[in-house]
Scaffold this motif. Structure first.
Motif, PDB file in Angstrom:
ATOM      1  N   ASP A 121       0.906  -1.523   0.116  1.00 19.76           N
ATOM      2  CA  ASP A 121       0.099   0.197   0.690  1.00 19.76           C
ATOM      3  C   ASP A 121       0.380   1.472  -0.332  1.00 19.76           C
ATOM      4  O   ASP A 121       0.707   2.460  -0.459  1.00 19.76           O
ATOM      5  N   ARG A 150      -2.525  -3.520  -6.074  1.00 18.36           N
ATOM      6  CA  ARG A 150      -2.392  -4.490  -5.021  1.00 18.36           C
ATOM      7  C   ARG A 150      -2.925  -5.886  -4.993  1.00 18.36           C
ATOM      8  O   ARG A 150      -3.549  -6.020  -5.142  1.00 18.36           O
ATOM      9  N   GLU A 153      -0.091  -8.269   0.540  1.00 15.33           N
ATOM     10  CA  GLU A 153       0.115  -7.391   1.539  1.00 15.33           C
ATOM     11  C   GLU A 153       1.886  -6.977   1.010  1.00 15.33           C
ATOM     12  O   GLU A 153       1.519  -6.004   1.133  1.00 15.33           O
ATOM     13  N   LYS A 179       2.784   5.781   3.639  1.00 10.45           N
ATOM     14  CA  LYS A 179       1.564   6.046   3.499  1.00 10.45           C
ATOM     15  C   LYS A 179       1.332   6.801   5.093  1.00 10.45           C
ATOM     16  O   LYS A 179       0.438   7.520   4.731  1.00 10.45           O
TER      17      LYS A 179
END
Length: 547
Positions: A121, A150, A153, A179
């Motif tokens: 992310d 994405r 993970e 982020k």
């Protein structure tokens, strides 16, 4: 043995016997010393010690220690130490058969400096931030049209509109932002964040502190080793920067022992360094050339004139005089050491022959001229250069070289911002000396494709050649290394034979440091921050230990 007995023995020696004994004993001691030294060297080794502090001097100021918006050399230096790129963050990657889908998997156990884990992310957020025009990122063009998705993970996928073999470099040189720090900040406000000077990165060093004068000038910036770094940790515990307004001030600081090392941009200043030092150099993937605007003057549209201008310059002498040989002669749009490089020879004596043969006769004021049905054209050109010492010296050398073949040169010097923001944008020059950074991927599209002739393109020669265009496009999509090498050599040959520019030199990257610095390893440096690629090997203290 009792000392008194030993003295009695010595007293019993004749003068000749005493001399022989003393000489033999001295020889024994010397032999023992050599044996001891040899034993130590054979059975021990020198290793770096994980301690110490290093202060580097730099010209400039930190403004945006943020990999998405940084542009200055100082910012890029600090980013190289505080932010990890995807080459180091990823454990693997794969590309689909078409070359349009690139999937990268992050290593397990990689963290930001604040302890938060790095996920896919973060990568996606950073790419999208670059693509937001409100961020005004210098990386915008490199990521335009790329879709980041994405997968999991730790996995992220990049989709391109068309195959691009050099995208691997774009990905692996990318340094993402956290982020969780920037997600609530509008793209237009990224430049206002205090994290631009107090970054939360993922690199081998992390921000510690900076010192600011009352007028806002930052004169000191401190980094400390990231003890939780996922890669090989640096030996140097504290890596600090001291900032100065010019190179002369940096050299003075070095001579006083206030700093330990610095990047030297002007080789002429080597004579000003008084403190014992070492010179560490690396080749550069950057070249300087005289780019010719053929549309600005009728004579420049004559290929024979461009050929003569090229042949008149003794580039080896230029490199020796201006750079004290800390540079390589550039023979084309690919610098020495780059993928696809092809060597070309130059003979300055050919200039007069070609000009005479094509009707350029000596005229008044020792300037060659040619009379056509419409007008008399003189070989007189304006040469634009940025206000940089070695380019000013280069321009003087070229002016003198061209005068010998009947060409008058009017040198026009401008501040670098004016050259970048006004003159180049408008293509307002007849000839201009400027530098191109090729980088490691040998992608010549921005510099030589006809679609890049006007701003924001970087085709400063306004070069047009359909064969060259086709090769440039083919090379970008060709995943066959051997075929790409062949095409790069062909492309360079086409460009060189058209003489749209006069390729001059590729300056070496010069780093000056105290003699205790070890571990500096750099074969090529495109941007100054790349000298830190092996920062984990740098050290200022050592110890000898048994093997």
């Amino acid at each position: 043995m009792n000392p008194s007995i030993f003295l009695k023995i010595l007293k019993s020696f004749s003068r000749r016997e005493l001399f022989v004994f003393a000489a033999s004993f001295l020889l024994f001691l010397i032999s023992l010393s050599f044996l001891t030294i040899d034993f130590i060297e054979s059975n021990t080794k020198i290793i770096p010690i994980d301690s110490g502090k290093y202060i580097e001097g730099a010209v400039g100021q930190p403004s945006f220690v943020n990999p998405l918006i940084a542009a200055s050399g100082v910012d890029l230096d600090l980013i190289a130490l505080t932010f990890s790129d995807l080459k180091n963050l990823a454990e693997s990657y794969k590309v689909d058969e078409k070359g349009t889908i690139w999937r990268y998997r992050l290593k397990e156990g990689v963290f930001w400096h604040d302890g938060q884990p790095i996920f896919s992310d973060d990568i996606i957020f950073s790419v999208e931030a670059v693509q937001n025009p409100d961020a005004y990122s210098p990386l915008f063009q490199s990521w335009r049209g790329v879709k980041a998705r994405r997968i999991s993970e730790r996995e992220v996928e990049f989709e391109l509109v068309s195959p691009y073999v050099f995208f691997k470099n774009t990905i692996e040189e990318f340094r993402p932002l956290p982020k969780h720090i920037f997600k609530d900040l509008p793209a237009a406000n990224i430049r206002l964040s205090e994290y631009n000077l107090k970054p939360i990165g993922s690199g081998p060093y992390k921000f510690s502190a900076f010192k600011k004068q009352d007028n806002g000038y930052i004169d000191f910036y401190a980094l400390e080793r990231n003890e939780n770094y996922f890669g090989a940790k640096p030996h140097i515990a504290k890596f600090n920067f001291a900032f100065y307004q010019n190179e002369e001030s940096v050299i003075n600081a070095f001579n006083k022992g206030a700093i330990d090392g610095f990047n030297l941009t002007n080789p002429d200043n080597l004579s000003k360094i008084k403190l014992p030092h070492q010179i560490l150099s690396a080749k550069s993937l950057k070249y300087y050339a005289i780019f010719i605007n053929q549309h600005s003057q009728a004579a420049l549209n004559d290929k024979n004139v461009r050929f003569a201008l090229n042949q008149a310059i003794n580039k080896k002498e230029l490199v020796e005089k201006v750079f004290q040989n800390y540079a390589q002669v550039a023979d084309g749009p690919l610098v020495p050491g780059a993928e696809g490089i092809a060597s070309n020879s130059f003979d300055p004596s050919e200039s007069d022959k070609i000009l005479e043969a094509t009707g350029w006769a000596w005229g008044s004021e020792n300037i060659r001229e040619k009379t056509t049905e419409k007008e008399t054209i003189k070989l007189e050109f304006n040469l634009t250069i940025p206000e940089i010492p070695f380019l000013i010296e280069t321009a003087d050398f070229i002016k003198n070289s061209w005068s010998k073949i009947g060409v008058k040169t009017n040198i026009s010097i401008h501040p670098l911002p004016a050259v970048n923001n006004e003159i180049i944008k408008a293509r307002d020059y007849q000839t201009i000396i400027f530098g191109n950074i090729i980088g490691k991927n040998s992608d010549l599209f921005s510099f030589w494709h006809s679609s890049e002739r006007f701003y924001p393109g970087l085709n400063l020669a306004l070069y047009e050649n359909s064969s060259a265009d086709k090769l440039i496009e083919s090379i970008r999509q060709n995943f066959n290394d051997e075929k790409r090498q062949t095409d790069l050599a062909s492309l360079q040959s086409i460009i060189v034979q058209d003489y749209p520019a006069i390729f001059l030199f590729s300056p070496d990257y010069i780093y000056v440091s105290k003699k205790n610095l070890g571990g500096f390893e750099a074969d090529f440096v495109s941007l100054p921050g790349e000298r830190f690629e092996n920062i984990e090997k740098w050290h200022v203290k050592t110890a000898r230990v048994f093997k």
